[in-house]
Design an enzyme around this catalytic site. Structure first.
Site, short mmCIF file in Angstrom:
data_model
loop_
_atom_site.label_atom_id
_atom_site.label_comp_id
_atom_site.label_asym_id
_atom_site.label_seq_id
_atom_site.Cartn_x
_atom_site.Cartn_y
_atom_site.Cartn_z
N LYS A 114 0.82 -1.21 0.00
CA LYS A 114 0.00 0.00 0.00
C LYS A 114 0.86 1.26 0.00
O LYS A 114 1.84 1.34 0.71
CB LYS A 114 -0.88 0.01 1.24
N CYS A 518 -9.05 -0.96 -10.90
CA CYS A 518 -9.65 0.29 -10.43
C CYS A 518 -10.83 -0.02 -9.51
O CYS A 518 -11.44 -1.07 -9.64
CB CYS A 518 -10.20 1.08 -11.61
N HIS A 644 -12.62 -10.98 8.40
CA HIS A 644 -11.56 -11.32 7.46
C HIS A 644 -10.73 -10.08 7.14
O HIS A 644 -11.28 -8.99 7.00
CB HIS A 644 -12.15 -11.89 6.17
N GLU A 668 -5.07 -13.12 4.99
CA GLU A 668 -4.10 -13.46 3.97
C GLU A 668 -2.79 -13.86 4.66
O GLU A 668 -2.34 -13.18 5.56
CB GLU A 668 -3.90 -12.24 3.08
N HIS A 697 -4.43 -15.17 -5.74
CA HIS A 697 -4.23 -14.17 -6.79
C HIS A 697 -3.76 -14.76 -8.11
O HIS A 697 -3.56 -14.03 -9.06
CB HIS A 697 -3.25 -13.09 -6.32
N CYS A 729 -8.12 -15.38 0.56
CA CYS A 729 -9.07 -14.28 0.35
C CYS A 729 -10.23 -14.81 -0.48
O CYS A 729 -10.30 -16.01 -0.76
CB CYS A 729 -8.34 -13.13 -0.35
N1 GLN Z 1 -15.96 -11.59 1.52
C1 GLN Z 1 -15.17 -10.93 0.55
C2 GLN Z 1 -14.87 -11.84 -0.62
O1 GLN Z 1 -14.70 -12.99 -0.42
C3 GLN Z 1 -13.87 -10.47 1.14
C4 GLN Z 1 -13.02 -9.81 0.09
C5 GLN Z 1 -11.78 -9.16 0.61
O2 GLN Z 1 -11.27 -9.52 1.64
N2 GLN Z 1 -11.26 -8.23 -0.12
O3 GLN Z 1 -14.79 -11.41 -1.74
ZN ZN Z 2 -9.19 -10.61 1.63
#
Ligand code: GLN
Ligand code: ZN
Length: 757
Positions: A114, A518, A644, A668, A697, A729
């Site tokens: 970031k 974006c 999360h 993560e 990812h 994620c």
């Molecule tokens: N619940 C959201 C998803 O699974 C969490 C996304 C995130 O942490 N950016 O997409």
């Molecule tokens: Zn996430």
């Protein structure tokens, strides 16, 4: 008086650059075609600034992916594993940004982080022991000349040597200290080249000066710039700071031979005080950052005029500037056709901020500013209370909050026992983070409905079909706690923005988050409230299809706030509490309808953590953590609250995260070598945790052994009763086949480890 812009958005008003780069990467566009699109976008950017009367227009603020990566390439800082691919320059650049998998090799992307306290992410360059830091690139010079050929003199913006060194990663024995000479040499060469080209100014961006600086940092900064400035020729140097004030080095900086210093008067709490207490240098130009580069509200001209007048007592020459690059706001209100003028007149996106700068310039050059038409109009806007859709019920609910509203009973240990009995889940329960693949048909369903091509019934039927398909799939895979899949959501924040009262949603208000990605942050216009259930129908439908628990899925108040454009007429704290009360209603309604596990995502909790540590609690965590607690304090002991988080930089705020008092936290971890696991065990983390066992990812399918290995490593540090098994994620960017295969492996791995416990 002149005007300056620190940087301009580059992704294109209609995201042209994003689409062009994506096409190029899919080989649907040639390099020349991509370059041509880029060049046209740059020209448009310069022209729009020129047409709005901006004096200091920036070049080199363009980037195909990220400008820290551009700076690294400019300085020959390319790790060998990318060079060895023997790609041409542009493809090597994209390989560093996104990884490369093809006939020339298989290399992961450089890490991404970031950018200070924003939602922009930069690529972290690596300096190895054998990296030769040297000016080899020509991007800034090419773009300067390109602008000149369009008839526009620009100041080139380059990430400054100090900030660069603070953000770069040294992979071997070499240290920052060892690199001073080379870096200073390279930056002097940059300046020399600009002198030869006849450039008037160069802008060195040094936001890192707004962080807490140690004595060594200040020495490092001085050493580098003393060298760079000692070779300064005709081109003037602007030291551009932003995202705060430079209290730790202000005294030093004003005595150094910079020609201009850019200070942030919007986020820099102490900036004015610094100028007033220590003065400014007679022969320098102050670039006063007065037009907010991060938020979208109109500038209050009366305040700005007063500020500039006050500064005039200390500075001989003042240039009116944005407070930071405009990359953090959308391009223009011109594309917002469905937003009422009543709203729009209070807003300023990038292009409208150019108008503000030139209007301010005009007003300030007038002997009687208050008599100018622009000033009068602006005052009218601010004198009338903004119709911000006040909701007195919400306001009094917030002001009536008491200590007890933030405490959940009984305590977490007690709840853990109760919940273990209620859920009787196996050890190492398996789950996912919420979203499931957003395939083309899922996106099409939403856009067809928005465009009126299908009815609401058709839209809902499709989503329910998807939910049913994936509930069945999750059962077949053998996951323990299921999700409905979030097929109705475009984005985890915008979706709630659309469904809560008090938000404005833009059509084209895109802001670059990283590379080609974006986001479209909603605008918090008024008091926030919830007039109807948001997620209850789909949650209940999903739950009706299975005897396993389906998690209710919500976004938390801090994340909704941090990924929106916030109001400035009430505090962030009040705003967070308003959102929290709205989400709390949703939580309670889910619970009342029989949903037993509710996940409240705080993906962006860390985002607005202040740059200075001394402000962390007083300005942020002291309300951000309570805002989360407020959301779930009212639920029954047996209702299990998950949260999360998407980042792994945890260590420094671990106690605060525990203080959120969730029952389970997933985050993560796979991308950061599970380093978080050590942190958790060192601090005796009490909450149950699900550190991600694989990175979502990339389309790569993690093997069973690989997942088992991760779990074994985790179990060395985390008690087995506390560990959950899940991906890093949400899975929305993944395809169906790879997702099913990955989750099958995840479940098999968890079961095998379970048996051995
Ligand atoms: N619940 C959201 C998803 O699974 C969490 C996304 C995130 O942490 N950016 O997409
Ligand atoms: Zn996430």
């Amino acid at each position: 008086m002149k005007t300056s812009v620190i940087g301009y958005p580059r992704i294109g008003t209609l995201r042209e650059l994003k689409f062009a780069v994506e096409k190029y990467l899919k080989k649907e566009l040639t390099k020349e075609e991509l370059q041509a699109i880029a060049s046209k976008l740059r020209e448009e950017n310069w022209k729009v600034q020129k047409n709005n009367g901006i004096d200091f227009i920036t070049s080199n603020d363009f980037s195909f992916y990220d400008n820290l990566l551009d700076t690294a390439v400019l300085l020959n800082i390319v790790p060998n594993r990318y060079r060895q691919l023997k790609l041409d320059a542009l493809d090597e650049y994209f390989a560093m940004a996104r990884g490369y998998q093809g006939d020339k090799g298989d290399v992961k992307a450089l890490p991404m982080k970031k950018w200070f306290n924003t939602n922009y992410h930069y690529i972290v360059p690596e300096i190895d022991d054998d990296t030769e830091v040297l000016l080899v690139g020509s991007k800034p010079f090419d773009e300067y000349v390109e602008a000149k050929n369009c008839g526009i003199e620009t100041k080139s913006a380059i990430i400054g040597a100090f900030t660069f060194l603070k953000l770069v990663k040294f992979t071997g024995k070499r240290t920052v200290e060892d690199s001073i000479a080379d870096i200073a040499r390279a930056y002097s060469d940059i300046l020399n080249k600009f002198s030869v080209l006849g450039a008037g100014w160069v802008q060195f961006d040094e936001p890192a000066l707004c962080m807490d600086l140690s004595e060594e940092d200040i020495v490092l900064f001085s050493k580098i710039y003393e060298r760079i400035l000692s070779e300064k020729k005709n081109t003037k140097v602007l030291l551009q700071t932003y995202f705060g004030d430079i209290r730790d080095c202000y005294n030093k900086v004003v005595t150094m031979p910079f020609d201009g210093i850019g200070l942030d008067f919007v986020e820099g709490k102490k900036t004015l005080e610094l100028v007033k207490s220590f003065g400014f240098s007679e022969n320098k130009t102050l670039f006063a950052g007065v037009v907010n580069g991060k938020n979208i509200w109109r500038n209050n001209y009366s305040n700005t005029v007063n500020l500039i007048r006050e500064l005039g007592e200390y500075c001989n020459e003042i240039v009116l500037s944005t407070s930071c690059s405009l990359i953090h706001v959308p391009y223009t209100l011109k594309n917002e056709s469905s937003l009422f003028q009543e709203y729009k007149k209070h807003l300023a996106f990038a292009e409208e901020k150019l108008t503000e700068l030139s209007e301010l310039k005009k007003i300030l050059s007038c002997s009687d500013p208050a008599s100018t038409e622009e000033y009068v109009d602006n005052q009218k806007l601010f004198n009338l209370p903004r119709n911000c859709e006040e909701n007195t019920a919400v306001q009094s609910a917030v002001s009536g909050l008491s200590k007890d509203d933030f405490i959940r009973y009984p305590d977490s240990g007690e709840r853990e026992k109760i919940q273990k009995a209620v859920f009787s889940l196996p050890l190492l329960p398996t789950t996912t983070i919420g979203s499931l693949p957003q395939t083309a048909e899922v996106k099409e369903n939403r856009s067809n409905y928005k465009k009126g091509k299908i009815t609401f019934e058709q839209y809902v039927t499709f989503i329910k079909g998807k939910i049913a398909e994936w509930i069945a799939l999750q059962e077949k895979i053998g996951l323990d706690v299921l999700v409905h899949g979030e097929f109705e959501r475009n984005d985890m924040v915008e979706y709630f923005g659309e469904n809560l009262d008090g938000f404005l949603i833009t059509e084209k208000g895109w802001v670059q988050s990283y590379g080609t990605r974006c986001v479209k942050p909603p605008i918090i216009w008024g008091d926030i409230s919830r007039s109807k259930p948001i997620t209850v129908d789909y949650s209940l439908y999903a739950q009706s299809l299975t005897s396993k628990c389906v998690k209710g899925m919500l976004t938390g108040p801090v994340t909704i706030l941090n990924w929106s454009f916030p109001r400035e007429d009430i505090s962030l704290k009040d705003c967070a509490f308003q959102i929290a009360l709205a989400i709390k209603d949703e939580v309670l309604e889910l619970e009342a309808n029989g949903i037993k596990i509710i996940q409240i995502d705080e993906a962006a909790l860390r985002e607005k953590l202040p740059l200075r540590k001394s402000d962390w609690h007083s300005e942020y965590l002291d309300w951000a953590i309570p805002a989360f607690r407020l959301v779930h304090s009212g639920v029954k002991p047996e209702t299990q609250i998950h949260t999360h988080m998407c980042y792994s930089e945890f260590a420094d705020i671990i106690k605060d995260i525990e203080n959120m008092d969730a029952d389970v936290i997933t985050f993560e971890a796979a991308r950061s070598d599970l380093s978080i696991v050590d942190t958790l065990s060192e601090c005796g983390f009490k909450t149950q945790v699900g550190p991600g066992v694989y990175d979502i990812h990339s389309p790569r399918i993690p093997g069973i052994q690989e997942i088992k290995k991760a779990l074994i490593k985790m179990l060395e540090k985390i008690p087995k009763e506390k560990l959950w098994v899940n991906p890093d994620c949400g899975l929305k960017t993944r395809g169906k086949t790879e997702t099913v295969a990955s989750l099958e492996n995840l479940v098999i791995a968890a079961k095998e480890i379970r048996r051995s416990l």
